[in-house]
Design a protein around this motif. Structure first.
Motif, PDB file in Angstrom:
ATOM      1  N   MET A  44      48.401-135.915   8.751  1.00 11.18           N
ATOM      2  CA  MET A  44      47.475-134.884   9.204  1.00 11.18           C
ATOM      3  C   MET A  44      46.658-134.367   8.022  1.00 11.18           C
ATOM      4  O   MET A  44      46.692-133.193   7.674  1.00 11.18           O
ATOM      5  N   GLU A  45      45.921-135.258   7.447  1.00  7.63           N
ATOM      6  CA  GLU A  45      45.105-134.938   6.283  1.00  7.63           C
ATOM      7  C   GLU A  45      44.097-133.824   6.597  1.00  7.63           C
ATOM      8  O   GLU A  45      43.688-133.070   5.717  1.00  7.63           O
ATOM      9  N   TRP A  46      43.713-133.725   7.855  1.00  8.52           N
ATOM     10  CA  TRP A  46      42.685-132.768   8.261  1.00  8.52           C
ATOM     11  C   TRP A  46      43.214-131.354   8.493  1.00  8.52           C
ATOM     12  O   TRP A  46      42.426-130.420   8.639  1.00  8.52           O
ATOM     13  N   LYS A  47      44.521-131.180   8.535  1.00  2.00           N
ATOM     14  CA  LYS A  47      45.114-129.927   9.000  1.00  2.00           C
ATOM     15  C   LYS A  47      44.513-128.683   8.338  1.00  2.00           C
ATOM     16  O   LYS A  47      44.137-127.718   9.021  1.00  2.00           O
ATOM     17  N   ASN A  48      44.430-128.667   7.018  1.00  2.00           N
ATOM     18  CA  ASN A  48      43.946-127.489   6.301  1.00  2.00           C
ATOM     19  C   ASN A  48      42.652-127.749   5.531  1.00  2.00           C
ATOM     20  O   ASN A  48      42.320-127.006   4.604  1.00  2.00           O
ATOM     21  N   ASP A  49      41.938-128.757   5.932  1.00  2.00           N
ATOM     22  CA  ASP A  49      40.729-129.154   5.212  1.00  2.00           C
ATOM     23  C   ASP A  49      39.520-129.039   6.133  1.00  2.00           C
ATOM     24  O   ASP A  49      39.269-129.914   6.969  1.00  2.00           O
ATOM     25  N   ILE A  50      38.744-127.960   5.991  1.00  2.00           N
ATOM     26  CA  ILE A  50      37.614-127.738   6.881  1.00  2.00           C
ATOM     27  C   ILE A  50      36.473-128.722   6.637  1.00  2.00           C
ATOM     28  O   ILE A  50      35.545-128.807   7.441  1.00  2.00           O
ATOM     29  N   LYS A  69      29.360-146.597  11.159  1.00  2.00           N
ATOM     30  CA  LYS A  69      28.874-145.215  11.233  1.00  2.00           C
ATOM     31  C   LYS A  69      28.487-144.798  12.661  1.00  2.00           C
ATOM     32  O   LYS A  69      27.793-143.791  12.839  1.00  2.00           O
ATOM     33  N   ARG A  70      28.953-145.523  13.641  1.00  2.00           N
ATOM     34  CA  ARG A  70      28.609-145.166  15.027  1.00  2.00           C
ATOM     35  C   ARG A  70      29.481-144.035  15.556  1.00  2.00           C
ATOM     36  O   ARG A  70      29.027-143.209  16.358  1.00  2.00           O
ATOM     37  N   ILE A  71      30.747-143.982  15.109  1.00  2.00           N
ATOM     38  CA  ILE A  71      31.670-142.951  15.578  1.00  2.00           C
ATOM     39  C   ILE A  71      32.097-142.094  14.400  1.00  2.00           C
ATOM     40  O   ILE A  71      32.570-142.602  13.382  1.00  2.00           O
ATOM     41  N   HIS A  72      31.896-140.793  14.552  1.00  2.00           N
ATOM     42  CA  HIS A  72      32.287-139.821  13.530  1.00  2.00           C
ATOM     43  C   HIS A  72      33.390-138.924  14.092  1.00  2.00           C
ATOM     44  O   HIS A  72      33.270-138.415  15.200  1.00  2.00           O
ATOM     45  N   LEU A  73      34.429-138.743  13.301  1.00  2.00           N
ATOM     46  CA  LEU A  73      35.538-137.864  13.664  1.00  2.00           C
ATOM     47  C   LEU A  73      35.617-136.765  12.616  1.00  2.00           C
ATOM     48  O   LEU A  73      35.558-137.041  11.422  1.00  2.00           O
ATOM     49  N   MET A  74      35.753-135.508  13.075  1.00  2.00           N
ATOM     50  CA  MET A  74      35.731-134.387  12.146  1.00  2.00           C
ATOM     51  C   MET A  74      36.722-133.310  12.584  1.00  2.00           C
ATOM     52  O   MET A  74      37.026-133.191  13.780  1.00  2.00           O
ATOM     53  N   ARG A  75      37.212-132.556  11.627  1.00  2.00           N
ATOM     54  CA  ARG A  75      38.090-131.435  11.989  1.00  2.00           C
ATOM     55  C   ARG A  75      37.293-130.359  12.701  1.00  2.00           C
ATOM     56  O   ARG A  75      37.648-129.932  13.788  1.00  2.00           O
ATOM     57  N   ASP A  76      36.206-129.885  12.053  1.00  2.00           N
ATOM     58  CA  ASP A  76      35.415-128.782  12.583  1.00  2.00           C
ATOM     59  C   ASP A  76      34.063-129.274  13.080  1.00  2.00           C
ATOM     60  O   ASP A  76      33.441-130.164  12.487  1.00  2.00           O
ATOM     61  N   GLY A 130      46.683-125.279  18.853  1.00  2.00           N
ATOM     62  CA  GLY A 130      47.442-125.377  17.614  1.00  2.00           C
ATOM     63  C   GLY A 130      47.474-126.805  17.110  1.00  2.00           C
ATOM     64  O   GLY A 130      47.000-127.736  17.770  1.00  2.00           O
ATOM     65  N   THR A 131      48.049-126.995  15.940  1.00  2.00           N
ATOM     66  CA  THR A 131      48.066-128.316  15.313  1.00  2.00           C
ATOM     67  C   THR A 131      48.837-129.330  16.152  1.00  2.00           C
ATOM     68  O   THR A 131      48.394-130.478  16.322  1.00  2.00           O
ATOM     69  N   GLU A 132      49.986-128.940  16.669  1.00  2.00           N
ATOM     70  CA  GLU A 132      50.804-129.873  17.451  1.00  2.00           C
ATOM     71  C   GLU A 132      50.043-130.374  18.669  1.00  2.00           C
ATOM     72  O   GLU A 132      50.043-131.579  18.964  1.00  2.00           O
ATOM     73  N   GLU A 133      49.385-129.468  19.367  1.00  2.00           N
ATOM     74  CA  GLU A 133      48.619-129.848  20.552  1.00  2.00           C
ATOM     75  C   GLU A 133      47.413-130.710  20.174  1.00  2.00           C
ATOM     76  O   GLU A 133      47.074-131.655  20.878  1.00  2.00           O
ATOM     77  N   ALA A 134      46.782-130.372  19.040  1.00  2.00           N
ATOM     78  CA  ALA A 134      45.633-131.153  18.587  1.00  2.00           C
ATOM     79  C   ALA A 134      46.042-132.584  18.254  1.00  2.00           C
ATOM     80  O   ALA A 134      45.333-133.537  18.604  1.00  2.00           O
ATOM     81  N   VAL A 135      47.169-132.744  17.579  1.00  2.00           N
ATOM     82  CA  VAL A 135      47.660-134.089  17.249  1.00  2.00           C
ATOM     83  C   VAL A 135      47.935-134.885  18.523  1.00  2.00           C
ATOM     84  O   VAL A 135      47.566-136.063  18.633  1.00  2.00           O
ATOM     85  N   TYR A 136      48.555-134.239  19.486  1.00  2.00           N
ATOM     86  CA  TYR A 136      48.871-134.894  20.761  1.00  2.00           C
ATOM     87  C   TYR A 136      47.591-135.378  21.452  1.00  2.00           C
ATOM     88  O   TYR A 136      47.487-136.551  21.845  1.00  2.00           O
ATOM     89  N   LEU A 137      46.607-134.491  21.586  1.00  4.60           N
ATOM     90  CA  LEU A 137      45.354-134.865  22.255  1.00  4.60           C
ATOM     91  C   LEU A 137      44.585-135.904  21.448  1.00  4.60           C
ATOM     92  O   LEU A 137      44.032-136.861  22.005  1.00  4.60           O
ATOM     93  N   SER A 184      42.465-143.135  12.628  1.00  5.59           N
ATOM     94  CA  SER A 184      41.713-142.331  11.665  1.00  5.59           C
ATOM     95  C   SER A 184      41.896-142.838  10.239  1.00  5.59           C
ATOM     96  O   SER A 184      40.980-142.740   9.413  1.00  5.59           O
ATOM     97  N   GLU A 185      43.065-143.400   9.941  1.00  2.49           N
ATOM     98  CA  GLU A 185      43.310-143.890   8.578  1.00  2.49           C
ATOM     99  C   GLU A 185      42.480-145.129   8.250  1.00  2.49           C
ATOM    100  O   GLU A 185      42.341-145.497   7.073  1.00  2.49           O
ATOM    101  N   ASP A 186      41.919-145.779   9.270  1.00  2.00           N
ATOM    102  CA  ASP A 186      41.051-146.931   9.027  1.00  2.00           C
ATOM    103  C   ASP A 186      39.595-146.538   8.877  1.00  2.00           C
ATOM    104  O   ASP A 186      38.745-147.390   8.599  1.00  2.00           O
TER     105      ASP A 186
END
Length: 249
Positions: free
Chosen positions: A1-7, A16-23, A224-231, A243-245
């Protein structure tokens, strides 16, 4: 969960077609850089699937918005603030809820189809006053549609109807996975059943050959984080992504 505390955590696929972001504010950067690189055009259509409209008009007043020309300048304009620190942010920066009007102001977005259960009123072009109107591009014809859930959206649009409606525009799918949390109480999430989440993602993927896809995690609003990871794991599985790829940017 590298994104957990990193805004500032954000990654994209190799094309570059799909972008995933925390915020979600980073969707603005993804859209604007994609336009800079010729992947989307001005006056694009966005399908915004989210529990919230994210259409606060002060996005038009973000400092440096209209001067940003390079990738580095766009990223600088897109930066928000860490809400967990309890700080009062400046009034003229990008937020997780004003990035849409920021891209309207740069003529990148012409129309947004909102698929959202938000109870607020959408901000319409005809209701804007100064100083907001001064920040709009010449001839701006921004407009919206609203569907209160995915079911009503898919009743209105199948692949053929949506493709015809899109016309020659470039089309962006903007998904916030908090759309799959039906609760407005952060400590009491009410997650959509897994089979329905998978069904909705499959229908979105089959609806159109999206020119660009932005996906926000928004962990607080997932419950919360747990629910976010699940979804997130369900969504990434349906997109056939890990995400790691993906590439950090």
């Amino acid at each position: 969960m590298e994104w957990k505390n990193d805004i500032e955590w954000k990654v994209y696929t190799s094309d570059k077609r799909i972008h995933l972001m925390r915020d979600h504010n980073w969707a603005f950067a993804a859209w604007e850089i994609a336009k800079l690189e010729g992947k989307v055009s001005e006056k694009s259509l966005v399908v915004h699937v989210d529990s919230h409209f994210d259409d606060v008009t002060d996005g038009l007043l973000v400092k440096g918005l209209h001067d940003a020309k390079t990738k580095e300048e766009i990223i600088a304009v897109s930066r928000s603030f860490d809400r967990s620190l309890g700080q009062v942010p400046p009034s003229n920066i990008m937020h997780i809820d004003n990035f849409i009007w920021a891209s309207v102001g740069r003529c990148t977005i012409e129309e947004v189809i909102h698929v959202s259960r938000d109870k607020l009123e959408l901000n319409e072009l005809s209701e804007l006053k100064q100083p907001y109107t001064d920040k709009l591009p010449s001839g701006c014809n921004y407009r919206t549609q609203l569907f209160v859930n995915c079911d009503s959206f898919f009743e209105a649009y199948n692949h053929k109807r949506f493709s015809e409606y899109a016309g020659g525009r470039t089309v962006i799918l903007d998904l916030d996975i908090d759309a799959f949390n039906n609760s407005d109480t952060m400590s009491e999430p009410e997650l959509v059943p897994e089979n329905k989440v998978r069904k909705y993602i499959q229908e979105l993927l089959n609806l159109y050959s999206w020119d660009l896809i932005t996906i926000a995690i928004s962990p607080d609003y997932c419950g919360g984080t747990e629910e976010a990871v699940y979804l997130l794991n369900i969504v990434l599985d349906e997109f056939n992504l890990r995400s790691e790829d993906m590439v950090r940017w």
